[in-house]
Design a protein around this motif. Structure first.
Motif, PDB file in Angstrom:
ATOM      1  N   LYS A  13     -72.346 -38.102 -33.179  1.00 22.00           N
ATOM      2  CA  LYS A  13     -71.471 -38.898 -32.313  1.00 22.00           C
ATOM      3  C   LYS A  13     -72.080 -40.281 -32.061  1.00 22.00           C
ATOM      4  CE  LYS A  13     -72.872 -37.622 -27.581  1.00 22.00           C
ATOM      5  NZ  LYS A  13     -72.403 -37.174 -26.261  1.00 22.00           N
ATOM      6  N   LYS A  14     -73.410 -40.362 -32.097  1.00 17.88           N
ATOM      7  CA  LYS A  14     -74.064 -41.660 -31.937  1.00 17.88           C
ATOM      8  C   LYS A  14     -73.886 -42.496 -33.206  1.00 17.88           C
ATOM      9  CE  LYS A  14     -78.441 -43.784 -30.590  1.00 17.88           C
ATOM     10  NZ  LYS A  14     -79.865 -43.540 -30.199  1.00 17.88           N
ATOM     11  N   VAL A  18     -68.582 -42.126 -31.471  1.00 17.25           N
ATOM     12  CA  VAL A  18     -67.474 -41.292 -30.999  1.00 17.25           C
ATOM     13  C   VAL A  18     -67.769 -40.814 -29.585  1.00 17.25           C
ATOM     14  CG1 VAL A  18     -66.242 -39.119 -31.367  1.00 17.25           C
ATOM     15  CG2 VAL A  18     -66.876 -40.530 -33.322  1.00 17.25           C
ATOM     16  N   CYS A  19     -66.742 -40.792 -28.749  1.00 17.84           N
ATOM     17  CA  CYS A  19     -66.870 -40.279 -27.385  1.00 17.84           C
ATOM     18  C   CYS A  19     -66.284 -38.869 -27.326  1.00 17.84           C
ATOM     19  CB  CYS A  19     -66.122 -41.195 -26.411  1.00 17.84           C
ATOM     20  SG  CYS A  19     -66.149 -40.627 -24.695  1.00 17.84           S
ATOM     21  N   ASP A  35     -69.699 -36.414 -23.407  1.00 21.02           N
ATOM     22  CA  ASP A  35     -70.025 -37.651 -22.698  1.00 21.02           C
ATOM     23  C   ASP A  35     -69.486 -37.606 -21.278  1.00 21.02           C
ATOM     24  OD1 ASP A  35     -71.238 -39.483 -24.822  1.00 21.02           O
ATOM     25  OD2 ASP A  35     -69.430 -38.762 -25.814  1.00 21.02           O
ATOM     26  N   PHE A  36     -68.311 -36.984 -21.124  1.00 21.38           N
ATOM     27  CA  PHE A  36     -67.700 -36.856 -19.802  1.00 21.38           C
ATOM     28  C   PHE A  36     -66.986 -35.519 -19.700  1.00 21.38           C
ATOM     29  CE2 PHE A  36     -67.727 -41.402 -20.823  1.00 21.38           C
ATOM     30  CZ  PHE A  36     -68.432 -41.910 -19.731  1.00 21.38           C
ATOM     31  N   THR A  54     -62.823 -44.038 -31.072  1.00 22.46           N
ATOM     32  CA  THR A  54     -62.469 -42.662 -31.432  1.00 22.46           C
ATOM     33  C   THR A  54     -62.949 -41.714 -30.338  1.00 22.46           C
ATOM     34  OG1 THR A  54     -62.641 -43.114 -33.807  1.00 22.46           O
ATOM     35  CG2 THR A  54     -62.751 -40.804 -33.123  1.00 22.46           C
ATOM     36  N   VAL A  55     -62.053 -40.820 -29.899  1.00 20.25           N
ATOM     37  CA  VAL A  55     -62.429 -39.825 -28.884  1.00 20.25           C
ATOM     38  C   VAL A  55     -62.049 -38.436 -29.378  1.00 20.25           C
ATOM     39  CG1 VAL A  55     -62.327 -41.363 -26.884  1.00 20.25           C
ATOM     40  CG2 VAL A  55     -60.254 -40.199 -27.630  1.00 20.25           C
ATOM     41  N   ILE A  56     -62.904 -37.478 -29.077  1.00 18.47           N
ATOM     42  CA  ILE A  56     -62.639 -36.073 -29.398  1.00 18.47           C
ATOM     43  C   ILE A  56     -62.354 -35.346 -28.093  1.00 18.47           C
ATOM     44  CG2 ILE A  56     -63.631 -33.911 -30.258  1.00 18.47           C
ATOM     45  CD1 ILE A  56     -65.236 -35.536 -32.250  1.00 18.47           C
ATOM     46  N   ILE A  57     -61.239 -34.622 -28.065  1.00 17.37           N
ATOM     47  CA  ILE A  57     -60.847 -33.885 -26.877  1.00 17.37           C
ATOM     48  C   ILE A  57     -61.198 -32.409 -27.045  1.00 17.37           C
ATOM     49  CG2 ILE A  57     -58.968 -33.330 -25.282  1.00 17.37           C
ATOM     50  CD1 ILE A  57     -59.605 -36.348 -25.613  1.00 17.37           C
ATOM     51  N   CYS A  58     -62.029 -31.917 -26.147  1.00 25.66           N
ATOM     52  CA  CYS A  58     -62.338 -30.492 -26.079  1.00 25.66           C
ATOM     53  C   CYS A  58     -61.518 -29.935 -24.925  1.00 25.66           C
ATOM     54  CB  CYS A  58     -63.829 -30.256 -25.856  1.00 25.66           C
ATOM     55  SG  CYS A  58     -64.865 -30.993 -27.135  1.00 25.66           S
TER      56      CYS A  58
END
Length: 303
Positions: A13-14, A18-19, A35-36, A54-58
């Motif tokens: 992700k670094k 990507v967040c 990250d949050f 870019t963001v990944i939603i869990c």
């Protein structure tokens, strides 16, 4: 092995800038690499603020859609494409469109736990923490509140000056809990405070010591001088609070408070999404983005 995968995710992700956003109901190993973390709408706001494109939603699909609505220029990836929300899927645009014709003078208030498509025909959105305030601030007395009748009942009791029309819908997980579970918890943990989500049934809400959103429940428990708590929301919150407050004791109100959709996302799903071999990009057409944004902007405007 879990630690090794976590380290690879942190590195990827670094490298890829990507967040990662994780709902509070996610497993501990996912919370640790995010990250949050937080409630669905809070994460959507955070996604808008972060510098990453870019963001990944869990979490679940409606959450990813809300992120896309607020950040249309960002690439939004849902880590597990099968993770849906039964409540969000209970009512669709056609159904509510027909109900609107029956109640043409009503303001349609949609819980954030709805699809992007359904939001396009609603007047204002609410979260579990903002619902009471926003309904009170609406100029119209007559409200059609969808989809959660339990949250709607809670709002109606807090805002008796309003006339709320409710439909039969809601979270099947929170609805599993009964007043018997509360009474049993009182006997087993007489010194514990009982904290529940307003998606629980009215009988359960009436017996609780505190009613609030997931984030509000967590904040209350962390800041309270009390040392024991029974938690009436998704069972993962018991674990997260136990780690955050090791000097306190936390118990689940019911062993049935497990959301299979929130549990669908695994650490490997996140890894594969970051590697480009998994996940699903959320793509909403411009018309849906524009129309769904209206009720969310109205929510922000009203508080």
């Amino acid at each position: 092995m879990i630690h090794d995968i976590q380290q690879q995710i942190l590195r990827l992700k670094k490298e890829k800038d990507v967040c990662i956003l994780a709902h509070s109901y996610q497993a501990r190993e996912i919370i640790e690499i995010a990250d949050f973390t937080g409630d669905s709408f809070g994460l959507s706001v955070k996604a808008k603020e972060v510098p990453q494109s870019t963001v990944i939603i869990c979490g679940v699909r409606f959450m990813a859609e809300t992120v896309k609505i607020l950040s249309p220029n960002k690439k939004v990836l849902l880590a597990n494409p099968t993770a849906g929300c039964p409540m969000a899927e209970q009512m669709d645009k056609e159904l509510i469109g027909a109900v609107r014709k029956q109640y043409p003078d009503y303001t349609v208030v949609a819980y954030i736990n709805t699809t992007a498509e359904l939001k396009t025909i609603c007047d204002v959105c609410v979260t579990s923490s903002s619902a009471v305030k926003i309904v009170r601030n609406l100029p119209n007395k007559d409200i059609l509140f969808i989809p959660d009748c339990n949250l709607g009942d809670y709002v109606a009791k807090q805002a008796p000056e309003k006339n709320l029309k409710l439909l039969q819908g809601g979270c099947p997980i929170h609805a599993r809990v009964s007043d018997f579970d509360v009474q049993k918890a009182r006997l087993e943990h007489p010194n514990a405070e009982i904290l529940v989500h307003p998606e629980c049934t009215p009988d359960v809400v009436a017996l609780a010591d505190f009613v609030g959103s997931t984030s509000e429940i967590m904040e209350y428990a962390k800041n309270s001088y009390n040392s024991e708590f029974v938690i009436g929301t998704e069972i993962s919150i018991v674990q997260h609070l136990s780690y955050s407050c090791p000097e306190k004791r936390f118990y689940s109100l019911s062993k049935n408070l497990i959301c299979p959709n929130m549990k669908a996302t695994s650490l490997m799903d996140v890894y594969h999404t970051l590697s480009g071999n998994g996940g699903e990009e959320i793509d909403l057409d411009s018309k849906t983005l524009k129309k769904a944004r209206v009720c969310i902007d109205r929510m922000i405007e009203l508080g």
